[in-house]
Design a protein around this motif. Structure first.
Motif, mmCIF file in Angstrom:
data_model
loop_
_atom_site.group_PDB
_atom_site.id
_atom_site.type_symbol
_atom_site.label_atom_id
_atom_site.label_comp_id
_atom_site.label_asym_id
_atom_site.label_seq_id
_atom_site.Cartn_x
_atom_site.Cartn_y
_atom_site.Cartn_z
ATOM 1 N N LEU A 130 0.840 -1.195 0.000
ATOM 2 C CA LEU A 130 0.000 0.000 0.000
ATOM 3 C C LEU A 130 0.885 1.259 0.000
ATOM 4 C CD1 LEU A 130 -2.947 1.008 0.171
ATOM 5 C CD2 LEU A 130 -2.533 1.323 2.621
ATOM 6 N N VAL A 131 1.865 1.255 0.891
ATOM 7 C CA VAL A 131 2.759 2.409 0.975
ATOM 8 C C VAL A 131 3.444 2.643 -0.378
ATOM 9 C CG1 VAL A 131 4.955 3.190 1.956
ATOM 10 C CG2 VAL A 131 3.165 2.317 3.450
ATOM 11 N N LEU A 132 3.929 1.566 -0.979
ATOM 12 C CA LEU A 132 4.644 1.707 -2.249
ATOM 13 C C LEU A 132 3.764 2.278 -3.348
ATOM 14 C CD1 LEU A 132 7.311 0.555 -1.401
ATOM 15 C CD2 LEU A 132 7.161 -1.080 -3.286
ATOM 16 N N ILE A 133 2.567 1.675 -3.512
ATOM 17 C CA ILE A 133 1.779 2.106 -4.671
ATOM 18 C C ILE A 133 1.025 3.409 -4.434
ATOM 19 C CG2 ILE A 133 1.575 -0.265 -5.550
ATOM 20 C CD1 ILE A 133 -1.315 -0.278 -4.761
ATOM 21 N N VAL A 134 1.095 3.925 -3.214
ATOM 22 C CA VAL A 134 0.554 5.270 -2.996
ATOM 23 C C VAL A 134 1.697 6.280 -3.003
ATOM 24 C CG1 VAL A 134 -0.601 6.803 -1.362
ATOM 25 C CG2 VAL A 134 -1.483 4.504 -1.748
ATOM 26 N N MET A 135 2.765 5.938 -2.319
ATOM 27 C CA MET A 135 3.873 6.883 -2.179
ATOM 28 C C MET A 135 4.554 7.186 -3.517
ATOM 29 S SD MET A 135 7.244 5.964 -0.038
ATOM 30 C CE MET A 135 8.766 6.829 -0.136
ATOM 31 N N ILE A 136 4.799 6.166 -4.313
ATOM 32 C CA ILE A 136 5.547 6.409 -5.548
ATOM 33 C C ILE A 136 4.763 7.268 -6.553
ATOM 34 C CG2 ILE A 136 6.670 5.295 -7.532
ATOM 35 C CD1 ILE A 136 7.780 3.269 -5.535
ATOM 36 N N PRO A 137 3.483 7.007 -6.763
ATOM 37 C CA PRO A 137 2.750 7.946 -7.630
ATOM 38 C C PRO A 137 2.815 9.389 -7.101
ATOM 39 C CG PRO A 137 1.480 5.957 -7.386
ATOM 40 C CD PRO A 137 2.652 5.827 -6.449
ATOM 41 N N VAL A 138 2.761 9.550 -5.792
ATOM 42 C CA VAL A 138 2.776 10.908 -5.247
ATOM 43 C C VAL A 138 4.135 11.588 -5.466
ATOM 44 C CG1 VAL A 138 2.626 12.283 -3.132
ATOM 45 C CG2 VAL A 138 0.935 10.510 -3.581
ATOM 46 N N ILE A 139 5.214 10.842 -5.299
ATOM 47 C CA ILE A 139 6.511 11.518 -5.472
ATOM 48 C C ILE A 139 6.914 11.670 -6.944
ATOM 49 C CG2 ILE A 139 7.400 10.902 -3.187
ATOM 50 C CD1 ILE A 139 9.098 8.778 -4.427
ATOM 51 N N THR A 140 6.247 10.965 -7.835
ATOM 52 C CA THR A 140 6.608 11.134 -9.246
ATOM 53 C C THR A 140 5.636 12.015 -10.011
ATOM 54 O OG1 THR A 140 5.472 9.063 -9.746
ATOM 55 C CG2 THR A 140 7.872 8.957 -9.529
ATOM 56 N N MET A 141 4.417 12.155 -9.524
ATOM 57 C CA MET A 141 3.362 12.783 -10.341
ATOM 58 C C MET A 141 3.691 14.202 -10.819
ATOM 59 S SD MET A 141 0.428 13.456 -7.501
ATOM 60 C CE MET A 141 0.628 14.664 -6.193
ATOM 61 N N ARG A 142 4.421 14.961 -10.011
ATOM 62 C CA ARG A 142 4.677 16.350 -10.365
ATOM 63 C C ARG A 142 5.736 16.488 -11.477
ATOM 64 N NH1 ARG A 142 8.160 18.084 -7.265
ATOM 65 N NH2 ARG A 142 9.383 19.032 -8.898
ATOM 66 N N LEU A 143 6.677 15.536 -11.489
ATOM 67 C CA LEU A 143 7.915 15.717 -12.248
ATOM 68 C C LEU A 143 7.752 16.088 -13.719
ATOM 69 C CD1 LEU A 143 9.905 12.858 -10.533
ATOM 70 C CD2 LEU A 143 10.195 15.299 -10.195
ATOM 71 N N GLY A 144 6.813 15.442 -14.405
ATOM 72 C CA GLY A 144 6.635 15.783 -15.818
ATOM 73 C C GLY A 144 5.400 16.638 -16.041
ATOM 74 N N ALA A 145 4.305 16.258 -15.359
ATOM 75 C CA ALA A 145 3.027 16.940 -15.578
ATOM 76 C C ALA A 145 3.125 18.433 -15.290
ATOM 77 C CB ALA A 145 1.946 16.307 -14.714
ATOM 78 N N GLU A 146 3.872 18.773 -14.227
ATOM 79 C CA GLU A 146 3.969 20.174 -13.849
ATOM 80 C C GLU A 146 4.725 20.995 -14.900
ATOM 81 O OE1 GLU A 146 2.299 21.301 -11.507
ATOM 82 O OE2 GLU A 146 3.213 23.130 -10.717
ATOM 83 N N GLU A 147 5.716 20.389 -15.524
ATOM 84 C CA GLU A 147 6.467 21.092 -16.566
ATOM 85 C C GLU A 147 5.538 21.448 -17.724
ATOM 86 O OE1 GLU A 147 9.832 21.773 -16.569
ATOM 87 O OE2 GLU A 147 10.703 20.408 -15.101
ATOM 88 N N ARG A 148 4.642 20.524 -18.012
ATOM 89 C CA ARG A 148 3.695 20.781 -19.092
ATOM 90 C C ARG A 148 2.705 21.851 -18.717
ATOM 91 N NH1 ARG A 148 1.429 16.252 -22.944
ATOM 92 N NH2 ARG A 148 3.375 15.229 -23.432
ATOM 93 N N LYS A 149 2.206 21.740 -17.505
ATOM 94 C CA LYS A 149 1.179 22.682 -17.068
ATOM 95 C C LYS A 149 1.732 24.110 -17.007
ATOM 96 C CE LYS A 149 -1.434 23.708 -13.230
ATOM 97 N NZ LYS A 149 -1.136 23.533 -11.820
ATOM 98 N N LEU A 150 2.922 24.250 -16.447
ATOM 99 C CA LEU A 150 3.523 25.582 -16.337
ATOM 100 C C LEU A 150 4.056 26.081 -17.679
ATOM 101 C CD1 LEU A 150 5.691 25.303 -13.098
ATOM 102 C CD2 LEU A 150 3.633 26.669 -13.395
ATOM 103 N N GLY A 151 4.321 25.149 -18.591
ATOM 104 C CA GLY A 151 4.926 25.530 -19.860
ATOM 105 C C GLY A 151 6.441 25.511 -19.822
ATOM 106 N N THR A 152 7.006 25.197 -18.636
ATOM 107 C CA THR A 152 8.465 25.170 -18.522
ATOM 108 C C THR A 152 9.068 24.039 -19.348
ATOM 109 O OG1 THR A 152 8.076 23.963 -16.485
ATOM 110 C CG2 THR A 152 8.705 26.258 -16.278
#
Ligand SMILES: Nc1ncnc2c1ncn2[C@@H]1O[C@H](COP(=O)(O)OP(=O)(O)OP(=O)(O)O)[C@@H](O)[C@H]1O
Ligand SMILES: [Mg+2]
Lengths: 245, 316
Positions: free
Chosen positions: A66-88
């Motif tokens: 449970l910890v693995l499949i919740v924690m890993i999506p949370v620590i990775t989710m920002r890395l690419g999606a945020e670059e797209r959203k901000l345009g960076t």
């Protein structure tokens, strides 16, 4: 190489700026400490414990997954999606770095964060050592297992975030893939003997059980490493495809 | 320096740009000019390698961006359209990251950071979060990023967009001073911006390049000769009669003067003729006193609007 370092460093700044990092780390410690406590309490009552407490921490309980499949999506989710959203992503993809270096940089940042969380559990080993005997060999192989499965799952998370524009979508995608991987175990119960063989080879629960018992099976190692490479390669390809869209 | 060859970009079925060919020489300041949706950003994304073209190629300093993407990107400093920045980094962290990712390190990195900070005047915000910086500072941070590794080519997509007049002035002055040691390509839909900064203009409209040349060439191409305003001390019919005799006048229109003894005209001459002298001597010949003669400088704004509206008429 210095470009990868640049990315890792920047991601670390962003991790520790946001509350997410602290929430993830404290939940991780909280849950693992709880498991550790319960296991210790149970063991002190029973005369002949079937497993070492560290083995239970390494995949021996439902909480581990449970910890693995919740924690890993949370620590990775920002890395690419945020670059797209901000345009960076536009300044990132027009920097003199290859798509491969970008993916590896992002992967390394999340993976280091993950390893850092697990490093904290070493305290449990020290506690156990203070009270009795610990089989350091199986503790070592347990950490190897945690590392390899972590790498595999982080690569899934990186792939999901690279293809998404929205963090939540990224988290849902990677969570689903990971849940499916973990859920494979059920197939080994349901299916007949022929297919059972196949599913046994990719059964993560069984793999983790091996690692926690001190068994480092090369088939397991190869499976996890090639899975990691596969998802990282998919992430690189999707970044590249972006320029052609 | 830069050579764009037959660029074509489709977004699904929508045309981004087509048949884009142009060269930029070292030291030029080129302005991409065009209305919204013209294809300026698309062209810039193609020459920075953010997007790859469906057809054509971009050669920078002799290297193809398709064959040597990572190398070519070293030559380019890019300020994208909306100036995207990481809101949650400090300005100093951002510049350090951008410097490192462009291959700078150690002493060199520090020197370049100091240089761009001083050049773009962002010392006072260095310790602040980017998210808390004002628009003017953000723009300068974006330009500082484009400069950090001292690239020979700067590509700035609408660098003054959304700034107040003082900041616009400041940014233009900065770009002008940068153009002394960098080749600059910028885009805008404001003509006066091109007039204020650029030595050359590329007019982009509906995904095609409609004009490529100096500002004076562009004015001439669209205004078709000199325009004058003249006032004569004579009845209108006499004035009309006289002007009709001048071969080099393409067109003239009466401007109501409000005085029966005086008539005024707006006169358009053929290109490159010395029309003022001719009018003077004609008046002398006809014994008509010339009260006023002034040059109407047709603005680029007008030329630009004319081009865009002509396009519209063609479509209908
Ligand atoms: N990502 C995209 N997907 C689909 N169509 C796009 C995309 N980007 C641009 N276009 C289309 O391509 C054309 C050119 O757009 P572009 O953004 O290059 O124009 P522009 O000159 O930069 O305009 P503006 O002054 O508004 O910034 C437009 O018709 C636009 O709708
Ligand atoms: Mg644009």
């Amino acid at each position: 190489m210095s470009q990868i370092y640049a990315i890792v460093k920047k991601e670390m700044w962003q991790y520790f700026f946001s509350p997410v990092a602290y929430i993830v780390l404290s939940s991780f410690i909280l849950i693992n400490s709880f498991v550790f406590y319960v296991v210790l309490a149970a063991m002190s009552k029973s005369a002949s414990p079937p497993l070492s407490p560290m083995a239970l921490l390494f995949g021996g309980t439902f909480f581990f997954w449970l910890v693995l499949i919740v924690m890993i999506p949370v620590i990775t989710m920002r890395l690419g999606a945020e670059e797209r959203k901000l345009g960076t992503i536009e300044t990132l993809l027009t920097s003199p770095v290859s798509d491969f270096e970008i993916v590896i940089g992002k992967f390394a940042a999340a993976f280091l964060f993950y390893l850092f969380a697990w490093l904290l559990t070493f305290v449990y080993v020290l506690i156990l050592k203070a009270y009795g005997e610990v089989d350091l060999g199986s503790v070592f192989s347990g950490y190897i297992g945690v590392t390899l499965i972590g790498a595999f799952f982080v690569s899934i998370g990186i792939f999901a975030t690279i293809i998404s524009r929205n963090q939540i979508v990224a988290a849902v995608i990677s969570f689903s893939i990971m849940a499916l991987m973990v859920g494979m175990t059920f197939f080994t119960f349901i299916l007949g003997s022929g297919k059972k063989e196949f599913f046994q080879n990719i059964d993560l629960l069984a793999m983790m059980e091996n690692f926690s018992k001190g068994i480092i099976d090369s088939r397991n190692v190869i499976y996890l490493i090639s899975g990691t490479i596969l998802f990282l390669a998919l992430a690189v390809k999707s970044l590249e495809a972006r320029r052609w869209q | 320096m830069l050579n764009a060859v037959g660029l074509k970009k489709l977004y699904g079925n929508i045309k981004g740009v087509e048949n884009v060919n142009f060269k930029v020489e070292k030291g030029e300041i080129v302005g991409f000019l065009g209305p919204n949706g013209a294809g300026k950003t698309t062209t810039m994304r193609l020459i920075t390698g953010f997007l790859y073209p469906n057809e054509g190629d971009v050669i920078i300093e002799g290297y193809s961006i398709l064959e040597n993407p990572v190398l070519v990107r070293k030559f380019i400093g890019y300020l994208p359209e909306s100036n995207p920045l990481y809101e949650d980094l400090k300005v100093s962290e951002y510049l350090e990251f951008r410097g490192r990712i462009k291959g700078l390190k150690g002493k060199n990195l520090k020197e370049r950071m100091d240089y761009v900070v001083q050049r773009c005047e962002i010392e006072e915000v260095m310790k602040k979060l980017i998210g808390s910086c004002s628009k003017g500072f953000r723009q300068r941070i974006g330009i500082a990023n484009s400069l950090i590794n001292d690239p020979p080519l700067l590509i700035l997509d609408e660098p003054t967009q959304g700034l107040d007049p003082a900041q616009i002035y400041h940014t233009r002055e900065l770009i002008k001073s940068l153009s002394l040691d960098h080749t600059v390509i910028l885009s805008t839909h404001i003509l006066s911006e091109v007039e204020a900064i650029c030595s050359r203009v590329l007019l982009i409209h509906k995904g095609n390049i409609h004009f490529d040349g100096s500002l004076d060439d562009m004015r001439a191409a669209f205004s078709g000769g000199t325009q004058l305003k003249i006032s004569l001390l004579c009845p209108e019919n006499k004035g009309v009669e006289m002007l009709s005799q001048i071969y080099n006048i393409v067109k003239f229109t009466v401007i109501p003067s409000g005085d029966e003894k005086i008539c005024s005209f707006k006169v358009t001459s053929k290109e490159s003729t010395n029309i003022r002298e001719e009018i003077f001597w004609k008046c002398y010949e006809n014994k008509i006193p010339l009260l006023e003669m002034s040059l109407i400088k047709r603005t680029l704004e007008e030329a630009f609007l004319k081009m865009v509206s002509e396009e519209r008429e063609e479509m209908q």
